[in-house]
Design a protein around this motif. Structure first.
Motif, PDB file in Angstrom:
ATOM      1  N   GLY A 183      34.919  14.161   6.321  1.00  0.00           N
ATOM      2  CA  GLY A 183      34.577  12.937   7.039  1.00  0.00           C
ATOM      3  C   GLY A 183      33.640  13.205   8.196  1.00  0.00           C
ATOM      4  O   GLY A 183      33.607  14.305   8.742  1.00  0.00           O
ATOM      5  N   TYR A 184      32.880  12.216   8.572  1.00  0.00           N
ATOM      6  CA  TYR A 184      32.027  12.229   9.763  1.00  0.00           C
ATOM      7  C   TYR A 184      30.924  13.296   9.735  1.00  0.00           C
ATOM      8  O   TYR A 184      30.330  13.596  10.754  1.00  0.00           O
ATOM      9  N   ARG A 185      30.635  13.872   8.593  1.00  0.00           N
ATOM     10  CA  ARG A 185      29.631  14.942   8.525  1.00  0.00           C
ATOM     11  C   ARG A 185      28.245  14.476   8.943  1.00  0.00           C
ATOM     12  O   ARG A 185      27.456  15.257   9.441  1.00  0.00           O
ATOM     13  N   ALA A 186      27.946  13.206   8.720  1.00  0.00           N
ATOM     14  CA  ALA A 186      26.609  12.692   9.043  1.00  0.00           C
ATOM     15  C   ALA A 186      26.598  11.933  10.367  1.00  0.00           C
ATOM     16  O   ALA A 186      25.638  11.223  10.652  1.00  0.00           O
ATOM     17  N   HIS A 187      27.614  12.089  11.181  1.00  0.00           N
ATOM     18  CA  HIS A 187      27.669  11.338  12.421  1.00  0.00           C
ATOM     19  C   HIS A 187      26.521  11.738  13.336  1.00  0.00           C
ATOM     20  O   HIS A 187      26.270  12.924  13.565  1.00  0.00           O
ATOM     21  N   PRO A 188      25.778  10.753  13.869  1.00  0.00           N
ATOM     22  CA  PRO A 188      24.577  11.063  14.652  1.00  0.00           C
ATOM     23  C   PRO A 188      24.832  11.889  15.907  1.00  0.00           C
ATOM     24  O   PRO A 188      23.977  12.667  16.316  1.00  0.00           O
ATOM     25  N   GLN A 189      25.987  11.761  16.534  1.00  0.00           N
ATOM     26  CA  GLN A 189      26.216  12.518  17.767  1.00  0.00           C
ATOM     27  C   GLN A 189      26.373  14.014  17.518  1.00  0.00           C
ATOM     28  O   GLN A 189      26.324  14.813  18.451  1.00  0.00           O
ATOM     29  N   LEU A 190      26.545  14.398  16.259  1.00  0.00           N
ATOM     30  CA  LEU A 190      26.644  15.823  15.946  1.00  0.00           C
ATOM     31  C   LEU A 190      25.279  16.500  15.901  1.00  0.00           C
ATOM     32  O   LEU A 190      25.200  17.724  15.877  1.00  0.00           O
ATOM     33  N   VAL A 191      24.215  15.715  15.916  1.00  0.00           N
ATOM     34  CA  VAL A 191      22.857  16.263  15.832  1.00  0.00           C
ATOM     35  C   VAL A 191      22.633  17.316  16.908  1.00  0.00           C
ATOM     36  O   VAL A 191      22.136  18.410  16.639  1.00  0.00           O
ATOM     37  N   ARG A 192      22.988  17.002  18.132  1.00  0.00           N
ATOM     38  CA  ARG A 192      22.708  17.939  19.222  1.00  0.00           C
ATOM     39  C   ARG A 192      23.546  19.203  19.148  1.00  0.00           C
ATOM     40  O   ARG A 192      23.099  20.264  19.563  1.00  0.00           O
ATOM     41  N   PHE A 193      24.744  19.110  18.593  1.00  0.00           N
ATOM     42  CA  PHE A 193      25.548  20.319  18.419  1.00  0.00           C
ATOM     43  C   PHE A 193      25.013  21.161  17.271  1.00  0.00           C
ATOM     44  O   PHE A 193      24.956  22.383  17.361  1.00  0.00           O
ATOM     45  N   ARG A 194      24.620  20.501  16.193  1.00  0.00           N
ATOM     46  CA  ARG A 194      24.049  21.243  15.059  1.00  0.00           C
ATOM     47  C   ARG A 194      22.746  21.941  15.436  1.00  0.00           C
ATOM     48  O   ARG A 194      22.422  22.985  14.881  1.00  0.00           O
ATOM     49  N   ALA A 195      21.998  21.378  16.364  1.00  0.00           N
ATOM     50  CA  ALA A 195      20.724  21.964  16.781  1.00  0.00           C
ATOM     51  C   ALA A 195      20.930  23.158  17.719  1.00  0.00           C
ATOM     52  O   ALA A 195      19.995  23.916  17.961  1.00  0.00           O
ATOM     53  N   HIS A 196      22.122  23.328  18.227  1.00  0.00           N
ATOM     54  CA  HIS A 196      22.425  24.427  19.144  1.00  0.00           C
ATOM     55  C   HIS A 196      22.431  25.748  18.372  1.00  0.00           C
ATOM     56  O   HIS A 196      22.842  25.779  17.218  1.00  0.00           O
ATOM     57  N   PRO A 197      22.009  26.854  19.003  1.00  0.00           N
ATOM     58  CA  PRO A 197      22.032  28.146  18.313  1.00  0.00           C
ATOM     59  C   PRO A 197      23.424  28.570  17.829  1.00  0.00           C
ATOM     60  O   PRO A 197      23.548  29.289  16.847  1.00  0.00           O
ATOM     61  N   ASP A 198      24.472  28.111  18.524  1.00  0.00           N
ATOM     62  CA  ASP A 198      25.844  28.433  18.124  1.00  0.00           C
ATOM     63  C   ASP A 198      26.684  27.156  18.233  1.00  0.00           C
ATOM     64  O   ASP A 198      27.390  26.941  19.218  1.00  0.00           O
ATOM     65  N   PRO A 199      26.621  26.287  17.199  1.00  0.00           N
ATOM     66  CA  PRO A 199      27.321  24.999  17.274  1.00  0.00           C
ATOM     67  C   PRO A 199      28.819  25.119  17.546  1.00  0.00           C
ATOM     68  O   PRO A 199      29.374  24.341  18.326  1.00  0.00           O
ATOM     69  N   ALA A 200      29.472  26.087  16.933  1.00  0.00           N
ATOM     70  CA  ALA A 200      30.923  26.225  17.120  1.00  0.00           C
ATOM     71  C   ALA A 200      31.262  26.574  18.564  1.00  0.00           C
ATOM     72  O   ALA A 200      32.204  26.022  19.149  1.00  0.00           O
ATOM     73  N   ALA A 201      30.504  27.477  19.158  1.00  0.00           N
ATOM     74  CA  ALA A 201      30.749  27.845  20.550  1.00  0.00           C
ATOM     75  C   ALA A 201      30.405  26.686  21.486  1.00  0.00           C
ATOM     76  O   ALA A 201      31.082  26.479  22.492  1.00  0.00           O
ATOM     77  N   ALA A 202      29.365  25.925  21.152  1.00  0.00           N
ATOM     78  CA  ALA A 202      28.986  24.788  21.991  1.00  0.00           C
ATOM     79  C   ALA A 202      30.088  23.745  22.018  1.00  0.00           C
ATOM     80  O   ALA A 202      30.455  23.246  23.086  1.00  0.00           O
ATOM     81  N   VAL A 203      30.631  23.405  20.868  1.00  0.00           N
ATOM     82  CA  VAL A 203      31.709  22.408  20.854  1.00  0.00           C
ATOM     83  C   VAL A 203      32.965  22.982  21.512  1.00  0.00           C
ATOM     84  O   VAL A 203      33.718  22.259  22.158  1.00  0.00           O
TER      85      VAL A 203
END
Length: 144
Positions: free
Chosen positions: A36-56
């Motif tokens: 679920g929520y894989r295409a949610h727009p607010q995830l764009v900025r986390f996905r663009a981060h060099p380390d999305p898991a660490a950013a979240v």
């Protein structure tokens, strides 16, 4: 899903607890643990981060710290990557202004007392994960 760019100190109880749940969901999405929520727009900025898991993880940690200051106990063991030092994410001043107005409208309905304490504030602080740059509302934002 609302992953606030604003510092969590401004959020009311519902905003803080809801933000925690939604950021945990974002963490699960980014880790591939949910469909679920894989295409949610607010995830764009986390996905663009060099380390999305660490950013979240950094995002969640600040929410947990704010919760502790208010006497809530958020289960920090649920954070996959707590305390990792990560580069900051850029957020536009237009986005911050948009979120500020959105939050003030929510507080007018849910917590007029909290709204009154924020009434004179025109330039709110952002979550420490973010760095403010000049620009319009983010392209991924969906008008509320």
């Amino acid at each position: 899903m609302r992953l606030w760019s604003l510092h969590p100190r401004y959020l009311d109880r519902q905003g803080l607890t809801g933000g925690w749940r939604e950021a945990l969901l974002a963490q699960a999405v980014l880790a591939g643990r949910t469909t679920g929520y894989r295409a949610h727009p607010q995830l764009v900025r986390f996905r663009a981060h060099p380390d999305p898991a660490a950013a979240v993880g950094s995002f969640l940690l600040v929410l947990a710290e704010e919760a502790s200051e208010r006497g809530y106990r958020f289960d920090r063991s649920r954070i996959d990557h707590p305390g990792a030092a990560v580069p900051r994410i850029r957020v536009t001043d237009g986005q911050v202004g948009y979120e500020w107005q959105h939050l003030l409208a929510k507080l007018a309905q849910r917590d007029p007392g909290r709204l009154a304490t924020l009434s004179g504030l025109t330039t709110p602080e952002v979550h420490p994960l973010f760095e403010v740059v000049s620009g319009p509302v983010e392209a991924w934002e969906r008008p509320v």
